[in-house]
Design a protein around this motif. Structure first.
Motif, PDB file in Angstrom:
ATOM      1  N   ASP A   7     101.710  -1.940 122.486  1.00  0.00           N
ATOM      2  CA  ASP A   7     102.733  -2.669 121.749  1.00  0.00           C
ATOM      3  C   ASP A   7     102.475  -4.139 122.057  1.00  0.00           C
ATOM      4  O   ASP A   7     102.879  -4.644 123.105  1.00  0.00           O
ATOM      5  N   VAL A   8     101.764  -4.807 121.161  1.00  0.00           N
ATOM      6  CA  VAL A   8     101.288  -6.167 121.399  1.00  0.00           C
ATOM      7  C   VAL A   8     102.361  -7.183 120.989  1.00  0.00           C
ATOM      8  O   VAL A   8     102.734  -7.248 119.821  1.00  0.00           O
ATOM      9  N   LEU A  59     101.421  -1.892 114.742  1.00  0.00           N
ATOM     10  CA  LEU A  59     101.317  -2.975 113.767  1.00  0.00           C
ATOM     11  C   LEU A  59     102.724  -3.291 113.275  1.00  0.00           C
ATOM     12  O   LEU A  59     103.370  -2.457 112.631  1.00  0.00           O
ATOM     13  N   PRO A  60     103.218  -4.500 113.588  1.00  0.00           N
ATOM     14  CA  PRO A  60     104.600  -4.853 113.238  1.00  0.00           C
ATOM     15  C   PRO A  60     104.741  -5.227 111.764  1.00  0.00           C
ATOM     16  O   PRO A  60     104.696  -6.395 111.388  1.00  0.00           O
ATOM     17  N   ALA A  71     102.217  -9.322 112.156  1.00  0.00           N
ATOM     18  CA  ALA A  71     101.114  -8.373 111.935  1.00  0.00           C
ATOM     19  C   ALA A  71      99.779  -9.108 111.915  1.00  0.00           C
ATOM     20  O   ALA A  71      98.778  -8.606 112.446  1.00  0.00           O
ATOM     21  N   ARG A  72      99.754 -10.295 111.332  1.00  0.00           N
ATOM     22  CA  ARG A  72      98.502 -11.073 111.316  1.00  0.00           C
ATOM     23  C   ARG A  72      98.093 -11.470 112.736  1.00  0.00           C
ATOM     24  O   ARG A  72      96.901 -11.476 113.065  1.00  0.00           O
ATOM     25  N   LEU A  73      99.063 -11.789 113.597  1.00  0.00           N
ATOM     26  CA  LEU A  73      98.749 -12.115 114.993  1.00  0.00           C
ATOM     27  C   LEU A  73      98.166 -10.897 115.716  1.00  0.00           C
ATOM     28  O   LEU A  73      97.205 -11.027 116.483  1.00  0.00           O
ATOM     29  N   VAL A  74      98.720  -9.733 115.476  1.00  0.00           N
ATOM     30  CA  VAL A  74      98.187  -8.514 116.086  1.00  0.00           C
ATOM     31  C   VAL A  74      96.783  -8.237 115.554  1.00  0.00           C
ATOM     32  O   VAL A  74      95.888  -7.856 116.310  1.00  0.00           O
ATOM     33  N   ARG A  75      96.554  -8.456 114.273  1.00  0.00           N
ATOM     34  CA  ARG A  75      95.213  -8.249 113.692  1.00  0.00           C
ATOM     35  C   ARG A  75      94.193  -9.192 114.334  1.00  0.00           C
ATOM     36  O   ARG A  75      93.049  -8.794 114.562  1.00  0.00           O
ATOM     37  N   ARG A  76      94.588 -10.417 114.681  1.00  0.00           N
ATOM     38  CA  ARG A  76      93.667 -11.333 115.386  1.00  0.00           C
ATOM     39  C   ARG A  76      93.294 -10.763 116.747  1.00  0.00           C
ATOM     40  O   ARG A  76      92.129 -10.797 117.147  1.00  0.00           O
ATOM     41  N   ASP A  98     102.304   1.973 112.263  1.00  0.00           N
ATOM     42  CA  ASP A  98     103.512   1.232 111.901  1.00  0.00           C
ATOM     43  C   ASP A  98     104.504   1.278 113.061  1.00  0.00           C
ATOM     44  O   ASP A  98     104.946   2.348 113.453  1.00  0.00           O
ATOM     45  N   GLU A  99     104.815   0.126 113.595  1.00  0.00           N
ATOM     46  CA  GLU A  99     105.715   0.095 114.753  1.00  0.00           C
ATOM     47  C   GLU A  99     107.129  -0.339 114.401  1.00  0.00           C
ATOM     48  O   GLU A  99     107.938  -0.589 115.299  1.00  0.00           O
ATOM     49  N   ARG A 100     107.458  -0.391 113.125  1.00  0.00           N
ATOM     50  CA  ARG A 100     108.821  -0.766 112.761  1.00  0.00           C
ATOM     51  C   ARG A 100     109.816   0.115 113.497  1.00  0.00           C
ATOM     52  O   ARG A 100     109.637   1.324 113.573  1.00  0.00           O
ATOM     53  N   TYR A 101     110.814  -0.484 114.039  1.00  0.00           N
ATOM     54  CA  TYR A 101     111.922   0.178 114.721  1.00  0.00           C
ATOM     55  C   TYR A 101     111.582   0.722 116.109  1.00  0.00           C
ATOM     56  O   TYR A 101     112.437   1.286 116.776  1.00  0.00           O
TER      57      TYR A 101
END
Length: 156
Positions: A7-8, A59-60, A71-76, A98-101
């Motif tokens: 969980d980044v 992925l948020p 999500a773009r920050l996690v992709r980096r 998908d990490e929503r919630y």
């Protein structure tokens, strides 16, 4: 087969690991962020120590399912992590989920367990990683159950 989930966040990375059978997720620890390269090295060291066979990264996504700023920050970070895996010449697949919630679910769980505010703050990211991983593991189990006998190869 063990799987490690991440969980980044901007300040920490919550970690969870599955049991050897790949059916149950367990919160592991929270790493303080030190930069993409150092974070990737720490994740790979733990993956090696635990003999994991795959990584799952939360992925948020936005509420509508699109990829926003977080999500773009996690992709980096994922790009750096995948480069470190390639450099280490490891066969370690990386999956996004998908990490929503997940953080809200982790918060509810910790509140229901009557965990103190200080302990919740220390552990919430690892518990969120546990929710991410359990969701992914459950989806893999459903996928295996619904597959035909001819396509029951390892999904990971």
């Amino acid at each position: 087969m063990r799987v490690l989930a991440l969980d980044v966040g901007s300040k920490t990375i919550g970690l969870a690991v599955s049991d050897v059978g790949g059916s149950m997720a367990h919160a592991r620890e929270v790493l303080r962020r030190q930069g993409h390269k150092l974070d990737s090295a720490a994740v790979l060291a733990l993956a090696s120590e635990l003999e994991v066979r795959a990584l799952v990264v939360g992925l948020p996504l936005e509420l509508d399912g699109s990829e926003g700023h977080r999500a773009r920050l996690v992709r980096r970070f994922l790009k750096v992590l995948e480069a470190a895996i390639a450099e280490a010449e490891r066969a370690l697949p990386v999956h996004t989920w998908d990490e929503r919630y997940s953080t809200a679910a982790a918060e509810r769980t910790l509140l229901e367990a009557d965990v103190s505010r200080a302990k919740r703050k220390q552990n919430i990211d690892a518990v969120a990683a546990q929710f991410i991983l359990q969701g992914w593991l459950d989806a893999q189990a459903r996928r295996r159950e619904s597959s035909t006998p001819d396509d029951r190869g390892e999904p990971w």
